[in-house]
Design a protein around this motif. Sequence first.
Motif, short mmCIF file in Angstrom:
data_model
loop_
_atom_site.label_atom_id
_atom_site.label_comp_id
_atom_site.label_asym_id
_atom_site.label_seq_id
_atom_site.Cartn_x
_atom_site.Cartn_y
_atom_site.Cartn_z
N LEU A 115 0.69 -1.13 0.06
CA LEU A 115 0.03 0.00 -0.10
C LEU A 115 0.91 1.18 0.00
CD1 LEU A 115 -2.73 1.50 0.23
CD2 LEU A 115 -2.43 1.14 2.60
N LEU A 116 2.03 1.36 0.90
CA LEU A 116 2.92 2.42 0.69
C LEU A 116 3.60 2.64 -0.46
CD1 LEU A 116 4.24 1.96 4.31
CD2 LEU A 116 2.27 3.59 3.86
N GLU A 117 3.76 1.53 -1.01
CA GLU A 117 4.38 1.73 -2.41
C GLU A 117 3.69 2.20 -3.47
OE1 GLU A 117 7.56 1.10 -3.94
OE2 GLU A 117 8.39 1.18 -1.96
N TYR A 118 2.62 1.69 -3.31
CA TYR A 118 1.41 2.14 -4.41
C TYR A 118 1.17 3.63 -4.28
CZ TYR A 118 -3.30 2.73 -6.54
OH TYR A 118 -4.31 3.45 -7.36
N CYS A 119 1.00 4.21 -2.79
CA CYS A 119 0.64 5.56 -2.38
C CYS A 119 1.92 6.33 -2.96
CB CYS A 119 0.60 5.91 -1.17
SG CYS A 119 -1.03 4.79 -0.37
N ALA A 120 3.07 5.99 -2.78
CA ALA A 120 4.12 6.68 -3.05
C ALA A 120 4.40 6.89 -4.85
CB ALA A 120 5.56 6.09 -2.58
N SER A 121 3.98 5.80 -5.26
CA SER A 121 4.14 5.86 -6.90
C SER A 121 3.00 6.84 -7.60
CB SER A 121 3.73 4.31 -7.28
OG SER A 121 2.49 3.91 -7.22
N LYS A 122 1.93 7.07 -6.54
CA LYS A 122 0.81 7.81 -7.05
C LYS A 122 0.97 9.43 -6.61
CE LYS A 122 -1.52 4.68 -9.27
NZ LYS A 122 -1.55 4.77 -10.73
N ASP A 123 2.19 9.68 -6.04
CA ASP A 123 2.66 10.96 -5.59
C ASP A 123 1.91 11.63 -4.41
OD1 ASP A 123 4.91 11.05 -7.14
OD2 ASP A 123 3.53 11.70 -8.93
N TYR A 124 1.17 10.56 -3.75
CA TYR A 124 0.50 11.23 -2.56
C TYR A 124 1.71 11.64 -1.43
CZ TYR A 124 -3.95 9.16 -3.88
OH TYR A 124 -5.09 8.81 -4.55
N GLN A 125 1.07 12.46 -0.61
CA GLN A 125 2.28 12.98 0.35
C GLN A 125 1.71 12.09 1.62
OE1 GLN A 125 3.39 17.14 0.69
NE2 GLN A 125 2.49 17.38 -1.15
N LEU A 126 2.58 11.24 2.21
CA LEU A 126 2.24 10.33 3.34
C LEU A 126 2.80 10.88 4.76
CD1 LEU A 126 3.05 7.22 1.77
CD2 LEU A 126 1.10 8.42 1.37
N HIS A 127 2.03 10.78 5.89
CA HIS A 127 2.23 11.21 6.98
C HIS A 127 1.72 10.18 8.05
CE1 HIS A 127 2.80 15.12 4.69
NE2 HIS A 127 1.54 14.81 4.53
N ILE A 128 2.27 10.43 9.21
CA ILE A 128 1.93 9.48 10.44
C ILE A 128 1.25 10.47 11.47
CG2 ILE A 128 2.70 8.13 12.34
CD1 ILE A 128 2.81 6.46 10.08
N VAL A 129 0.12 10.16 11.99
CA VAL A 129 -0.40 10.71 13.37
C VAL A 129 -0.58 9.56 14.37
CG1 VAL A 129 -2.17 12.18 14.24
CG2 VAL A 129 -1.51 12.42 11.71
N THR A 130 0.01 9.66 15.55
CA THR A 130 0.33 8.63 16.58
C THR A 130 -0.03 9.10 17.91
OG1 THR A 130 1.44 6.75 17.20
CG2 THR A 130 2.59 8.49 16.23
N ASN A 131 -0.60 8.44 18.67
CA ASN A 131 -0.60 8.62 20.05
C ASN A 131 0.36 8.03 20.75
OD1 ASN A 131 -3.07 10.32 20.04
ND2 ASN A 131 -4.30 8.71 20.56
N GLY A 132 1.27 7.24 20.01
CA GLY A 132 2.44 6.62 20.56
C GLY A 132 3.65 7.72 21.06
#
Length: 232
Positions: A115-132
Amino acid sequence: MPKYKHLFFDLDHTLWDFERNSSESLTDIYHGFELINHGVMSLGDFVRAFLEINTKLWDDFDHGRIAHSYIREHRFRLVFEALNVKNVAFGSALGEEYLRLLPQKSHLLDGAVELLEYCASKDYQLHIVTNGFDSIQASKMQSSGIHHYFQQVVTNEKAGAKKPDAQIFAYALQAANAQPHESLMIGDNWQADILGALRFGMDAAFYNPKKLIFDQQPTYDVQHLDELKSVL
């Protein structure tokens, strides 16, 4: 052009396989501390008790009933109490060892890398939002080899707020230079990820392998990460 430009992912239970990684860490602890000699007669019971209590503690944290520090300080004591083990003098040592071992584990949920590879290939900007915790979440991403996919990693420590509070979503969007209408939150936690995002005005994709049903509908409901490709 895609509807979304920014994808905000939860980490634990959404991309990073918390249960498998936690179980491996607990197995290491069980044998390393020879817990069978301290009254913990079953590894399976030890792991099950921990996962159950840890889930409850994080739910309490998400609802604002306890602080992060309480989880760190008390979860192993609660596990021993649940197992009717009286000698908990080494509880703090186990807690420290768990936090050392856990971020070193690298298992991801099925379909996460694809999924991450697919999103990166489509030029989405990816981010993490976590309570950790900051350092632990960073180590998890390094160990599992996914840190390079993400531009922003937002924790409650950085934002001064935790999901589902609006403040952490506002902080994340500001950090990413994103607008709500072009952003999608992806997570497994109904309260923290989905309701938090929806109330803030973001679309939300509920990673829902257990097929849970709630009164309100998420923007998308998927049982496998691979299904998100059709959404995107």
